[in-house]
Each structure stands twice: as structure tokens, then as C-alpha cells.
Scaffold this active site. Structure first.
Site, mmCIF file in Angstrom:
data_model
loop_
_atom_site.group_PDB
_atom_site.id
_atom_site.type_symbol
_atom_site.label_atom_id
_atom_site.label_comp_id
_atom_site.label_asym_id
_atom_site.label_seq_id
_atom_site.Cartn_x
_atom_site.Cartn_y
_atom_site.Cartn_z
ATOM 1 N N HIS A 263 0.824 -1.210 0.000
ATOM 2 C CA HIS A 263 0.000 0.000 0.000
ATOM 3 C C HIS A 263 0.860 1.261 0.000
ATOM 4 O O HIS A 263 0.662 2.154 -0.828
ATOM 5 C CB HIS A 263 -0.921 -0.010 1.229
ATOM 6 C CG HIS A 263 -1.870 1.149 1.258
ATOM 7 N ND1 HIS A 263 -3.146 1.066 0.731
ATOM 8 C CD2 HIS A 263 -1.743 2.412 1.719
ATOM 9 C CE1 HIS A 263 -3.748 2.236 0.879
ATOM 10 N NE2 HIS A 263 -2.915 3.065 1.480
ATOM 11 N N HIS B 168 2.994 6.197 -1.927
ATOM 12 C CA HIS B 168 3.592 7.377 -1.300
ATOM 13 C C HIS B 168 5.118 7.396 -1.419
ATOM 14 O O HIS B 168 5.782 8.104 -0.671
ATOM 15 C CB HIS B 168 3.203 7.439 0.184
ATOM 16 C CG HIS B 168 1.736 7.588 0.414
ATOM 17 N ND1 HIS B 168 1.057 8.760 0.177
ATOM 18 C CD2 HIS B 168 0.805 6.699 0.843
ATOM 19 C CE1 HIS B 168 -0.224 8.602 0.451
ATOM 20 N NE2 HIS B 168 -0.399 7.358 0.862
ATOM 21 N N LYS C 4 -5.353 10.455 -8.487
ATOM 22 C CA LYS C 4 -5.228 10.693 -7.053
ATOM 23 C C LYS C 4 -5.275 12.212 -6.853
ATOM 24 O O LYS C 4 -4.352 12.924 -7.289
ATOM 25 C CB LYS C 4 -3.925 10.106 -6.510
ATOM 26 C CG LYS C 4 -3.823 10.207 -4.997
ATOM 27 C CD LYS C 4 -3.295 8.929 -4.370
ATOM 28 C CE LYS C 4 -3.351 9.010 -2.863
ATOM 29 N NZ LYS C 4 -2.987 7.790 -2.185
#
EC number: 4.6.1.-
Length: 295
Positions: free
Chosen positions: A167, A183, A228
Site C-alpha cells: 500500500h 507514497h 489521485k
């Protein structure tokens, strides 16, 4: 509607975490230098779009990363082993992950390299002092493996389809309709290079525009046809640094979602970690202010 979101600086700074994170920052000898090891082009400021959008006005005609010294990346053990992990995952939730013996070896090899760095050694000592980790290195490695690499169900309908590492560092999509995670700057660069990711522009308040040498950015991007609206990430930092700070935040709290405002180098950040049982659900920095504007 009151505009409380403009006054994030009134949030209490966690001084203890700020101190230890700054120690780790100074120890991060594998952090790449902007203008030397990589160059970015911020271009335009991205507009507002709602979550779940499939399109956004592109305020950046060129990629975010104009160059990255890949020879440098491959010469550093933690980066080289980290990059081997990025193709080990199914992108969509609901699709069970199948972990091969080779992939388990790669996970362990990456953690072995991370544990040899001054950054993770310092994080380990801090956690021992807090009574959150044992001094035995094998036990600490097992703790890290469970937090970051243990598979779990993110989507209840499928098999074990996610992990903290996937993730946070790799990224995934929810039902093919929404980008989750992603990220990490190395993954961002590699996906951009393969033309799978399209940078749409930076996100910032009008009085807080970023610079090309900033190590934390809020950005907007599309990936595999999804957008996003805003994502935050460190830029140039080593994988061991990110893993160390999020591990500390995760292990020193029992909350479902832990947030802490820290002053790190010249940035004020809200650090966020969401837990999935005894594993990491998500973890990211939220940039509140850069270039010491909060001081």
C-alpha cells in the site's frame, strides 16, 4: 463554513518525535541530493478534483522527475533490494496475492539491508527504550516483517490481497476505481518513466509554493487511468528512513489512526499511520509547511 484548515500551525508539535525523526534525518546518508542525484520540475499548481475522478486538468506537461541517477540508486544496497520488490504485487484489491519463495527471500534480503543502516539501528534503539521492541535483532526483524509484509484482507470479498508495504510503497487500486497509497518517490519515478503515471501538478496553499529542492511534496497524478486528487510523499529520502519513522509512529501508539505533527528539517508535517490489526494499513507524511515558513 469556517476555514479551520488554514490554521494547521496551531496544532501541537510532538517535540519528542520531532527530535528522534531529526536524528534519523541526519543519519540518512543514503538520501539523494536534489540537483545532484535527481532533478524535478514542479510546473503548475493542480486544481481541485473529487476522490474517484478519472480525469483532471493537466497542469504539468512534463514529468515531475526530469532525471534520476539510476546508477547511484543501484549502487546503494537498500535501494537496489527495494526496487526488486516493486513488481511483486497485484495492483487491484480483491485479487489475492501469491507470494513465491523467491519473493519471501527478496523481502528478507531487503529487511537485512535496512537493519544494517544507521537509520534503522537508531530507530531500533529508540523502540527498545520505549519497551516496544526487543533488543534481539531477529525478533525485531520478525516484528518489521509482520508489520510491513504480512498479507491481509483489504477487500473482504477476495483473498489476502494487501500488505503495508504494498500500500505505502507500491500503490494499489480499490475495485479499479480509486488509487490507494503509492507514497514513495522511487516507485513514482519508475512508474512515470514507464508512462504508467502522469504527474498533474503540485498541491499547495498560495503562500506556500514548493521549491525544486524540497524533500516533501503534495502532488496530484493519474495512474492506470485513475486520478489521485492529492498525494504526499518524501522525495529523495531512503526507503530505510521512511520505514523507520513510520515504524516508530506505529509501534509507539495503539490508536487505530495515529497522527503526530512534527518539525522535520525545514518542514512541518502531519505524520499519519493507520493500523490494520498488528500491521500497517497506510502511512504517509502530510506536508503542512515547507522552507521553515512555520517558524
Amino acid at each position: 463554513m469556517t476555514r479551520l484548515f488554514l490554521y494547521t500551525f496551531s496544532q501541537t508539535v510532538n517535540q519528542e518525535l520531532s527530535n528522534v525523526f531529526n536524528e534519523l534525518w541526519k543519519l540518512d546518508v543514503n538520501r539523494l541530493k536534489p540537483g545532484t542525484h535527481y532533478n524535478i520540475s514542479l510546473q503548475g499548481k493542480a486544481g481541485y478534483i473529487p476522490q474517484g475522478s478519472t480525469s483532471a486538468v493537466d497542469h504539468a506537461s512534463s514529468p515531475l522527475f526530469t532525471s534520476v541517477d539510476e546508477a547511484k540508486l543501484n549502487s546503494i544496497t537498500t535501494y537496489a533490494r527495494f526496487m526488486k520488490l516493486l513488481d511483486n504485487y497485484e495492483r487491484s484489491t480483491g485479487v489475492a496475492e501469491r507470494v513465491t519463495a523467491d519473493e519471501v527471500t527478496e523481502n528478507n534480503s531487503f529487511l537485512d539491508a535496512v537493519l544494517e543502516t544507521a537509520v534503522m539501528k537508531r530507530a531500533h534503539r529508540y523502540l527498545i527504550g520505549k519497551g516496544k521492541s526487543r533488543s534481539d535483532l531477529r525478533q525485531f526483524k520478525s516484528q518489521l516483517y509482520y508489520m510491513w509484509f504480512r498479507l491481509y484482507h483489504r477487500d473482504r470479498n477476495g483473498g489476502e490481497d494487501s500488505s503495508g508495504f504494498e500500500h505505502v510503497f507500491v500503490g494499489e487500486t480499490k475495485f479499479g476505481r480509486e488509487i490507494m497509497g503509492l507514497h514513495n518517490w522511487v516507485q513514482f519515478y519508475l512508474q512515470e518513466k514507464q508512462e504508467l503515471l502522469d504527474y498533474k501538478g503540485y498541491k499547495a496553499r498560495d503562500n506556500d509554493a514548493p521549491n525544486d529542492d524540497d524533500h516533501v511534496l503534495n502532488v496530484q497524478f493519474s495512474w492506470h487511468g485513475l486520478v489521485k486528487p492529492v498525494a504526499s510523499a518524501f522525495v529523495g529520502v531512503s526507503p530505510e528512513f521512511e520505514m523507520a519513522i513510520f515504524t516508530i509512529l506505529f509501534l509507539t501508539s495503539t490508536e487505530k489512526t495515529t497522527t503526530a505533527v512534527v518539525n522535520l528539517d525545514e518542514y512541518q508535517l502531519e505524520m499519519v499511520v493507520h493500523r490494520h490489526g498488528r500491521s500497517i494499513g497506510t502511512a504517509y507524511p502530510k506536508l503542512l509547511s515547507s522552507n521553515n515558513r512555520h517558524v
